[in-house]
Design an enzyme around this catalytic site. Structure first.
Site, PDB file in Angstrom:
ATOM      1  CD  GLU A   1      -7.211 -35.855 -34.642  1.00 47.09           C
ATOM      2  OE1 GLU A   1      -7.575 -35.117 -33.954  1.00 47.09           O
ATOM      3  OE2 GLU A   1      -6.986 -37.203 -34.535  1.00 47.09           O
TER       4      GLU A   1
ATOM      5  CE1 TYR B   1      -6.563 -42.326 -27.838  1.00 48.20           C
ATOM      6  CE2 TYR B   1      -7.792 -41.440 -29.762  1.00 48.20           C
ATOM      7  CZ  TYR B   1      -6.869 -41.776 -28.655  1.00 48.20           C
ATOM      8  OH  TYR B   1      -6.202 -40.174 -28.723  1.00 48.20           O
TER       9      TYR B   1
HETATM   10 ZN   LIG Z   1      -8.811 -38.421 -30.594  1.00 43.38          ZN
END
Ligand SMILES: [Zn+2]
Length: 601
Positions: free
Chosen positions: A287, A373
């Site tokens: 994050e 991702y």
């Molecule tokens: Zn992310």
């Protein structure tokens, strides 16, 4: 073109958003006004189109020369299931300032309302937003596309004993009085707009970083995330200054549907990573990394998701390596790639490309996470390997500076990479290789491979047990971290004999574990193997946790098993009031799909 928004940013853009809102827990509604400073690009434009979902629009007004407000005509179109309702406002005069008075629906897809009884402390109700991908429109009418960035400010009223936080300047010392003001001088896209309200206290980590959480969680979380300042410093050394002032973490109730959300200045995080040994803090690295990749340089549409998530997963890996060593980073990379191999066996090849074609996904929440991702990060690891770490680090830092506070499509990334990497250091990689990563499904054959010593040790121990029935000794497993346990379970056969499951449970106490990453893998195995004594613990887990990634594999195993569908439906009926709308939608779709399939059998 952003197919997920009705907005017309080539005609007009919101430059600043000013919210004046009231939070009503009794009706589960937010109401008030959103006022916009508008930049008119097309001087012949006669309307402003905003995205909304399930909003009641009370009135729309424009500011006129003497500072008074005059009503404008508007029309709210019938709702599209994915996109919501297009709000068209007649603006023949192209006003510089306009405001909308509105009320949200109690079912707003971007908000979750929790009764006091569903929180940790059980003293006050809780409310929080999750705007990504296209849910901001369910609590603020706006141009809900990452192509538009705006500054914002807000005045928010709430019950006097409830703390309110936003993706803005949250003063750690602010007092609860039911009237809160916020200012956000950096321009952000709509999906990063965030709000939360509840029984929240602050616990510092460093001068510029800390944790907001319910009183029972704040200290524990601050200890778990104690390395946050070191992560910020490391990221700054690699990619340039942190540009958002404070970096705080809001730990939400367990119903938060995601691991984390990179809301600027205030990461929203699941409490399921607070496990006591820092083994899951790569979530914070992730994050935080978004402060560069995603929040600073942003994808132009959700179809380019990998520009946010692939870059961020790459940077996350670099932070984990710098703080905890190459072996730990390798463990996480291997686990991610194993998951990708699994996911790629079952998903449509058209979802395996980094840059999705228009129409590839109907709902932007439905993209393949392994693709955006893991494959995204793998592509950058490939470039790092070909060009060398020194050149690649300098390139990435230049990229973040060059596109700071802008939103770009994948084609722009390719153009920049060709000019600043391929042409600058000829002979290292060719354009065709880049295009294969971006536009073709699967993983190229020459992708760099990673091995982890600790996971290989687990492979050996698992094979020995399956072979000879000798379980790894406690002396060995005492040193195993979460990643090793996850790998141990993931490598087991699809089903085990009841006696084998019993032995594992006796030795390692998997059933009833506090570690959700272990639970997420163990419970599906018990369901597939019809190991019924895990069922009460499964029920407890599915009622306590609402994070989609953790519970969906358990629901999937249940609906696939002979008698699991009824069990899943019963548990869902009890758990659903505590789930976020995003999680609820996923479980409902799964159960609806499973029913006809079982009837056909
Ligand atoms: Zn992310």
């Amino acid at each position: 073109m952003d197919e997920f928004s009705y907005a017309q940013p080539n005609r007009v853009r919101i430059a600043d958003l000013e919210l004046n809102l009231r939070i009503d827990f009794s009706t589960k509604q937010i109401s008030g006004t959103a006022a916009y400073d508008l930049d008119w690009i097309d001087q012949a434009a006669t309307e402003l189109v905003l995205d909304t979902r399930d909003l009641t629009i009370n009135k729309v007004e424009a500011e006129v020369a003497d500072g008074t407000w005059t009503p404008l005509q508007f029309a709210l179109a019938p709702a599209d299931k994915i996109l919501g309702s297009k709000l068209t406002i007649q603006t023949p005069e192209r006003p510089a300032k306009l405001r909308v008075t509105y009320t949200t629906s109690p079912q707003a897809s971007g908000l979750q309302w929790l009764e006091a009884s569903m929180t940790g402390g059980k003293r006050q109700p809780f409310m929080f937003s999750q705007s990504q991908q296209i849910h901001a429109r369910s609590w603020v009418p706006l141009q809900d596309t990452p192509q538009v960035r705006f500054t914002h400010s807000a005045q928010v009223r709430a019950p006097a004993d409830v703390m309110v936080l936003m993706s803005a300047d949250n003063d750690p010392k602010k007092l609860r009085d039911g009237d809160y003001r916020f200012k956000m001088p950096q321009k952000i896209p709509s999906y990063l707009l965030a709000i939360a309200a509840g029984d929240l206290v602050f616990q510092p980590i460093s001068a510029r970083s800390g944790v907001w959480a319910e009183p029972g969680m704040a200290k524990k979380a601050a200890e778990e995330f104690a390395d946050t300042e070191r992560m910020i410093v490391t990221a700054e050394q690699l990619y340039g200054p942190y540009r958002w002032d404070r970096y705080d973490i809001l730990v939400l109730p367990p119903s938060f549907p995601y691991g984390g959300m990179e809301n600027p200045r205030l990461t929203f995080a699941t409490p399921t990573v607070v496990v006591g040994d820092k083994s899951l803090v790569s979530l914070i690295a992730h994050e935080l990394a978004h402060s560069w990749s995603g929040n600073l340089v942003t994808f132009a549409t959700p179809k380019d998701g990998w520009l946010n998530e692939g870059f961020t997963s790459y940077v996350e890996g670099r932070l984990i390596e710098a703080l905890y060593g190459a072996e730990r980073a390798a463990q996480e990379t291997v686990l991610g790639r194993n998951e990708l191999a699994q996911e790629f066996q079952r998903i449509d090849p058209k979802l395996q490309v980094l840059s999705l074609k228009p129409g590839a996904v109907a709902d932007p929440d439905g993209a393949s996470s392994s693709t955006v991702y893991v494959k995204g990060a793998w592509f950058l690891q490939f470039l790092e390997q070909r060009f060398g770490r020194d050149h690649f680090d300098a390139f990435l830092r230049g990229y973040f500076d060059h596109y700071a506070f802008q939103s770009i499509p994948t084609t722009e990334f390719l153009r920049y990479t060709k000019a600043n990497l391929l042409d600058k250091f000829p002979g290292k990689a060719i354009e065709k290789e880049l295009e294969q990563w971006v536009y073709e499904p699967g993983i190229p054959d020459n992708a760099p491979q990673v091995r982890s010593r600790a996971l290989t040790e687990v492979d050996t121990a698992r094979a020995a047990w399956l072979d000879s029935g000798r379980l790894p000794s406690p002396r060995q497993t005492r040193r195993w971290n979460t990643q090793q346990w996850v790998h141990f379970i993931e490598g087991l056969p699809k089903t085990l004999k009841l006696e084998q499951l019993n032995r594992l449970d006796n030795a390692y106490k998997f059933t009833g574990t506090d570690n959700s990453e272990i639970a997420q893998r163990w419970y599906p195995l018990t369901v597939r193997s019809n190991y019924r004594q895990a069922r009460p613990a499964i029920a407890e887990f599915l009622q306590r946790v609402g994070r989609r990634k953790l519970i969906m594999p358990v629901y999937e195993a249940l609906v696939d098993s002979r008698d699991g569908l009824a069990f899943a439906k019963d548990i869902f009926a009890v758990a659903q009031p505590g789930y976020h709308p995003i999680t609820t939608g996923s479980v409902q779709a799964l159960i609806a799909q499973a029913q006809p399939a079982q009837k056909a059998q």
